[in-house]
Design a protein around this motif. Sequence first.
Motif, PDB file in Angstrom:
ATOM      1  N   ALA A 142       0.868  -1.174   0.000  1.00  0.00           N
ATOM      2  CA  ALA A 142       0.000   0.000   0.000  1.00  0.00           C
ATOM      3  C   ALA A 142       0.905   1.225   0.000  1.00  0.00           C
ATOM      4  O   ALA A 142       1.488   1.585   1.020  1.00  0.00           O
ATOM      5  N   ASP A 143       1.063   1.832  -1.158  1.00  0.00           N
ATOM      6  CA  ASP A 143       1.959   2.963  -1.327  1.00  0.00           C
ATOM      7  C   ASP A 143       1.176   4.233  -0.975  1.00  0.00           C
ATOM      8  O   ASP A 143       0.591   4.892  -1.835  1.00  0.00           O
ATOM      9  N   ARG A 144       1.189   4.542   0.297  1.00  0.00           N
ATOM     10  CA  ARG A 144       0.269   5.506   0.895  1.00  0.00           C
ATOM     11  C   ARG A 144       0.319   6.887   0.239  1.00  0.00           C
ATOM     12  O   ARG A 144      -0.706   7.429  -0.166  1.00  0.00           O
ATOM     13  N   THR A 197      -7.946   5.043   3.742  1.00  0.00           N
ATOM     14  CA  THR A 197      -8.093   5.857   4.950  1.00  0.00           C
ATOM     15  C   THR A 197      -8.724   7.224   4.712  1.00  0.00           C
ATOM     16  O   THR A 197      -9.715   7.587   5.349  1.00  0.00           O
ATOM     17  N   ALA A 198      -8.155   8.021   3.835  1.00  0.00           N
ATOM     18  CA  ALA A 198      -8.663   9.383   3.658  1.00  0.00           C
ATOM     19  C   ALA A 198      -9.990   9.435   2.909  1.00  0.00           C
ATOM     20  O   ALA A 198     -10.690  10.454   2.951  1.00  0.00           O
ATOM     21  N   ASN A 244      -7.143   7.188  -1.895  1.00  0.00           N
ATOM     22  CA  ASN A 244      -6.742   8.371  -1.140  1.00  0.00           C
ATOM     23  C   ASN A 244      -6.179   7.912   0.205  1.00  0.00           C
ATOM     24  O   ASN A 244      -6.911   7.679   1.149  1.00  0.00           O
ATOM     25  N   THR A 245      -4.867   7.732   0.210  1.00  0.00           N
ATOM     26  CA  THR A 245      -4.135   7.265   1.382  1.00  0.00           C
ATOM     27  C   THR A 245      -4.503   5.823   1.762  1.00  0.00           C
ATOM     28  O   THR A 245      -5.034   5.560   2.840  1.00  0.00           O
ATOM     29  N   PRO A 246      -4.243   4.864   0.905  1.00  0.00           N
ATOM     30  CA  PRO A 246      -4.471   3.461   1.270  1.00  0.00           C
ATOM     31  C   PRO A 246      -3.446   3.025   2.310  1.00  0.00           C
ATOM     32  O   PRO A 246      -2.265   3.372   2.197  1.00  0.00           O
ATOM     33  N   VAL A 247      -3.895   2.279   3.315  1.00  0.00           N
ATOM     34  CA  VAL A 247      -2.984   1.912   4.402  1.00  0.00           C
ATOM     35  C   VAL A 247      -2.959   0.395   4.618  1.00  0.00           C
ATOM     36  O   VAL A 247      -2.031  -0.282   4.205  1.00  0.00           O
TER      37      VAL A 247
END
Length: 206
Positions: free
Chosen positions: A24-26, A84-85, A65-68
């Motif tokens: 997950a390339d945040r 996340t976002a 949008n900001t995968p974690v």
Amino acid sequence: ACAGPARFGGPNGVLLVGTTLYVADRVNNSIRAIDTVAMTVTTMAGSTSGASGSTDATGTASRFNTPVGMAYDAGNNVIYIADTANNTVRQLRVSDSSVSTIGGAAGVSGTADGSALTVARFWAPHNVAFDASTASVLVADYTTHIIRRLSLASQSVSTTPATATGSLATSITASLTGLMSNWTYYYRAVGVTSTPSTINGATVSF
């Protein structure tokens, strides 16, 4: 693949499936795949330029949008992602790199339980785990400090009670060693009943 050395932006969750390591390339808002045999990196889903969004599509046409956090469902050969976002839970199908939203609404935060897509809301989900025994995705809802259960069968979300056993609490005591003494930590496991336990000298009732 990359012409030169691969680069990541704040890699967060990692998931090994066979010989492929998914990342997950945040910061880059993408899911990358590392072939651990050939040692090559490809962008499986999400933007190749770091663009954020919530588009459900295939491969690099999709947006995050900001995968974690990530979890793998071997039976369906899919990866579940805490976006996340976006306040959503996404599904990435490994066979064709298609991405779909399975819980929450992009850009809308909340704590509502109910129908996964039309009613339920998440608030900065940070991690996910797949429970094969109940065919559900467990979601760590960061901002609200709760654990949610997304049932794939009923397409609904519920808030899961958190309990733990004394032996479980004892087994994690070692992991607390060296942590700042002026912080309070709570450890809970879903679905296990318990009696009060002692963690680092403090009695905690789960």
